[in-house]
Design a protein around this motif. Structure first.
Motif, mmCIF file in Angstrom:
data_model
loop_
_atom_site.group_PDB
_atom_site.id
_atom_site.type_symbol
_atom_site.label_atom_id
_atom_site.label_comp_id
_atom_site.label_asym_id
_atom_site.label_seq_id
_atom_site.Cartn_x
_atom_site.Cartn_y
_atom_site.Cartn_z
ATOM 1 N N THR A 293 0.854 -1.188 0.000
ATOM 2 C CA THR A 293 0.000 0.000 0.000
ATOM 3 C C THR A 293 0.890 1.238 0.000
ATOM 4 O OG1 THR A 293 -1.795 -1.128 1.161
ATOM 5 C CG2 THR A 293 -1.770 1.271 1.271
ATOM 6 N N VAL A 294 0.627 2.148 -0.955
ATOM 7 C CA VAL A 294 1.488 3.314 -1.146
ATOM 8 C C VAL A 294 0.639 4.569 -1.270
ATOM 9 C CG1 VAL A 294 3.291 4.346 -2.586
ATOM 10 C CG2 VAL A 294 3.118 1.847 -2.404
ATOM 11 N N PRO A 295 0.859 5.581 -0.434
ATOM 12 C CA PRO A 295 0.138 6.851 -0.589
ATOM 13 C C PRO A 295 0.518 7.527 -1.904
ATOM 14 C CG PRO A 295 1.167 6.697 1.572
ATOM 15 C CD PRO A 295 1.734 5.578 0.744
ATOM 16 N N PRO A 300 -2.013 13.296 -1.166
ATOM 17 C CA PRO A 300 -1.759 12.582 0.091
ATOM 18 C C PRO A 300 -2.999 11.968 0.725
ATOM 19 C CG PRO A 300 -0.634 14.712 0.044
ATOM 20 C CD PRO A 300 -1.555 14.692 -1.131
ATOM 21 N N LEU A 303 -4.780 6.769 -1.971
ATOM 22 C CA LEU A 303 -3.750 5.762 -2.167
ATOM 23 C C LEU A 303 -3.450 5.594 -3.649
ATOM 24 C CD1 LEU A 303 -4.968 3.016 0.337
ATOM 25 C CD2 LEU A 303 -3.144 4.700 0.696
ATOM 26 N N ASN A 306 -3.067 0.176 -3.598
ATOM 27 C CA ASN A 306 -3.933 -0.236 -2.499
ATOM 28 C C ASN A 306 -3.897 -1.756 -2.325
ATOM 29 O OD1 ASN A 306 -5.850 -0.461 -0.527
ATOM 30 N ND2 ASN A 306 -7.567 0.246 -1.771
ATOM 31 N N PRO A 340 7.737 5.992 -0.567
ATOM 32 C CA PRO A 340 7.591 5.238 0.679
ATOM 33 C C PRO A 340 6.284 4.449 0.695
ATOM 34 C CG PRO A 340 7.041 7.551 1.036
ATOM 35 C CD PRO A 340 7.506 7.440 -0.388
ATOM 36 N N ALA A 341 6.374 3.195 1.105
ATOM 37 C CA ALA A 341 5.181 2.367 1.254
ATOM 38 C C ALA A 341 4.604 2.543 2.657
ATOM 39 C CB ALA A 341 5.513 0.906 0.997
ATOM 40 N N ARG A 342 3.288 2.537 2.727
ATOM 41 C CA ARG A 342 2.639 2.621 4.038
ATOM 42 C C ARG A 342 2.654 1.263 4.727
ATOM 43 N NH1 ARG A 342 -3.163 5.298 4.187
ATOM 44 N NH2 ARG A 342 -1.830 7.121 3.792
ATOM 45 N N SER A 343 2.470 0.215 3.953
ATOM 46 C CA SER A 343 2.469 -1.133 4.521
ATOM 47 C C SER A 343 2.712 -2.129 3.399
ATOM 48 C CB SER A 343 1.126 -1.430 5.210
ATOM 49 O OG SER A 343 0.059 -1.330 4.277
#
Length: 542
Positions: A293-295, A300, A303, A306, A340-343
């Protein structure tokens, strides 16, 4: 002159005619807008070929086609962004030829456009943004008056926005609604919507379409550009299909046929010499992505990627397809550490890896060739040799000192191996053709002996001959055991080069297809429907 209607406040002053436009009474049967035999080139590249379209009063025209088909170029001509004289053919409004030299001319002629890119002023309120460009020096209004009038308008078209709020406090989808409201507020006779729902929720998209239907009932005509066929089928009265800059089909609502439209969009498979695939299916672990998952770096609040999962075995070529804005490039950039990846989790050859930055990704055997070779890939002030060896300078150095002979010999070997057409390695990189520049980038990436190669639009701006050579190099790298992921806008490339194709829509995986058995129509439909396709294949074993 267009009469006022309930959706548009009657206090807005009538706009003066566009340059070259004679406001004589139009014939009742004359189309509101026509493009007649329009052609447009950028240098030697022809992007529109003799395109003619017409739009009648109160009708909605759905304009569809793959990325690069020429849709946005045609709209920029109709909007004056590409001025009269920069194209061949003519633009006709209500039976009168016009010479639009700027977007302002188009606005005066009654053409309003909502572009793909969000264009609002964050420091102003919603009401002030809606009024931008609506008033001249003849009348001054206070901010409070602007906001009150804008609120009446917003309530009338049922858009849930507070005219007093600063635009900086809005979400991306709300900013898109502000742009739509601003365009409609100007009383256009023709409303152009270029991928208007990309940033909208389904509820917001529904409200927008209700506005378009209401405007149609009052004589306002619209052009809807969308990759989502369901939206086009729901809203359009007519559909026109562009492919490779040509108008290839036109259908009225009574003749809408999904299969016919998809076939027209996809066309036939290009006669390009794609290398043959191996007969065996690779199974060794290569790249595995789970729930990534990447914003969105530009938005911002939403996503870009997703919860995406897929795998590419060592020796396998995986294609990533989907419409513009689906998250294809952001997926590669996150794997490479540019975003940057969120998760999520990434494994390379079965080992967990967190891509914190490109340097870390390179050290873990991941190489990346970006979409824009000139801005993001090439060292334009350097030579061919400089660019070829940039990623392996450490291996060509001794005690931190570069060994020129080793660098020269390595560059010469790469030039020969990758068939780069150049007189010598010391020649400026800018002296090479686009295809040879692309081969330099791929050669540089593979010179570092990566285990994973990420390619974003590897054949963009490359002629057919160079494409064939690039495809051969990619397939050879796969044969050597490299796991390869290819983002491409071209259906033939995805099906001819890749082993499997992952289709994204709104940042999520909606289809996984076997390229060996998938037709261009199947892939096009999967990309444009934006819904889960039943024809999926099992993920490659890890």
């Amino acid at each position: 002159m267009m009469t006022s209607h309930p959706l548009i406040p009657p206090h807005i002053p009538s706009a003066p005619p566009a340059a070259g436009f004679q406001p004589e009474p139009a014939q009742p049967t004359a189309p509101v807008l026509e493009a007649r035999h329009v052609s447009k080139s950028f240098g030697e590249i022809v992007v529109l070929h003799d395109v003619s379209l017409s739009l009648d009063s109160g009708r909605v025209l759905g304009l569809v086609g793959q990325n690069g088909a020429g849709k946005s170029t045609l709209m920029k001509i109709l909007n004056g962004q590409y001025p009269y004289g920069s194209y061949q053919g003519s633009v006709v409004i209500a039976g009168q030829e016009v010479r639009l030299r700027s977007p302002r001319d188009a606005t005066r002629a009654g053409i309003g456009i909502v572009p793909q890119e969000t264009s609002v002023i964050d420091t102003l309120s919603v009401g002030e943004n809606i009024h931008l460009g609506q008033y001249g020096a003849r009348r001054l209004l206070t901010v409070a008056q602007l906001q009150r009038r804008a609120q009446v308008f917003l309530d009338g078209i049922q858009l849930p926005l507070d005219a007093r709020l600063p635009v900086a406090s809005l979400t991306t989808s709300e900013k898109q609604l502000v742009m739509i409201a601003r365009t409609v507020y100007a009383r256009p006779r023709v409303l152009i919507l270029d991928e208007p729902t990309t940033a909208l929720t389904d509820t917001e998209a529904g409200r927008l379409f209700d506005v378009v239907r209401s405007l149609s009932g009052q004589g306002v005509s619209s052009i809807l550009i969308s990759h989502r066929l369901n939206e086009v089928f729901d809203l359009a009265d007519d559909i026109a299909v562009l492919r490779d800059g040509r108008l290839v089909d036109e259908l009225p609502r009574s003749s809408f046929d999904r299969g016919r439209i998809v076939t027209a969009i996809a066309g036939r498979r290009l006669d390009e010499p794609f290398p043959s695939r191996p007969t065996h299916v690779p199974t060794a672990a290569g790249l595995a992505v789970r729930d990534l998952t990447v914003p969105d770096p530009r938005r911002p609040d939403r996503l870009a990627v997703n919860s995406v999962s897929f795998s590419a075995a060592a020796g396998e070529i995986i294609g990533i397809g989907g419409p513009m804005g689906s998250g294809r490039s952001e997926l590669l950039e996150a794997i490479y550490g540019l975003l940057p990846a969120r998760s999520g989790h990434i494994d390379v050859h079965g080992r967990a890896f967190t891509p914190q930055n490109p340097k870390a990704s390179i050290s873990h055997g991941i190489a990346f060739v970006p979409e824009d070779r000139k801005s993001d890939g090439l060292f334009l002030n350097g030579s061919v040799e400089d660019n070829l060896t940039l990623a392996i300078l450490r291996t060509l150095s001794s005690r931190l000192l570069l060994r020129p002979a080793a660098r020269h010999d390595t560059a010469a070997r790469l030039i020969d191996q990758f068939k780069v057409k150049t007189d010598q390695g010391t020649a400026p990189i800018t002296s090479l053709s686009g295809g040879n520049q692309q081969k330099v980038l791929i050669a540089r990436a593979l010179a570092a002996r990566p285990s994973v190669l990420l390619l974003d639009e590897p054949s963009k701006g490359v002629d057919v001959g160079a494409r064939a050579e690039i495809y051969r190099l990619i397939r050879q790298a796969a044969s050597d055991g490299v796991a390869i992921v290819v983002v491409s806008s071209e259906v033939p490339e995805l099906l001819g080069l890749c082993d499997r194709v992952i289709v994204l829509s709104k940042g999520s995986v909606v289809s996984e297809l076997d390229a060996r058995t998938t037709t261009p129509e199947d892939l096009t439909l999967a990309a444009m429907s934006g819904t889960l396709n039943a024809r999926t294949t099992p993920e490659t074993p890890q």
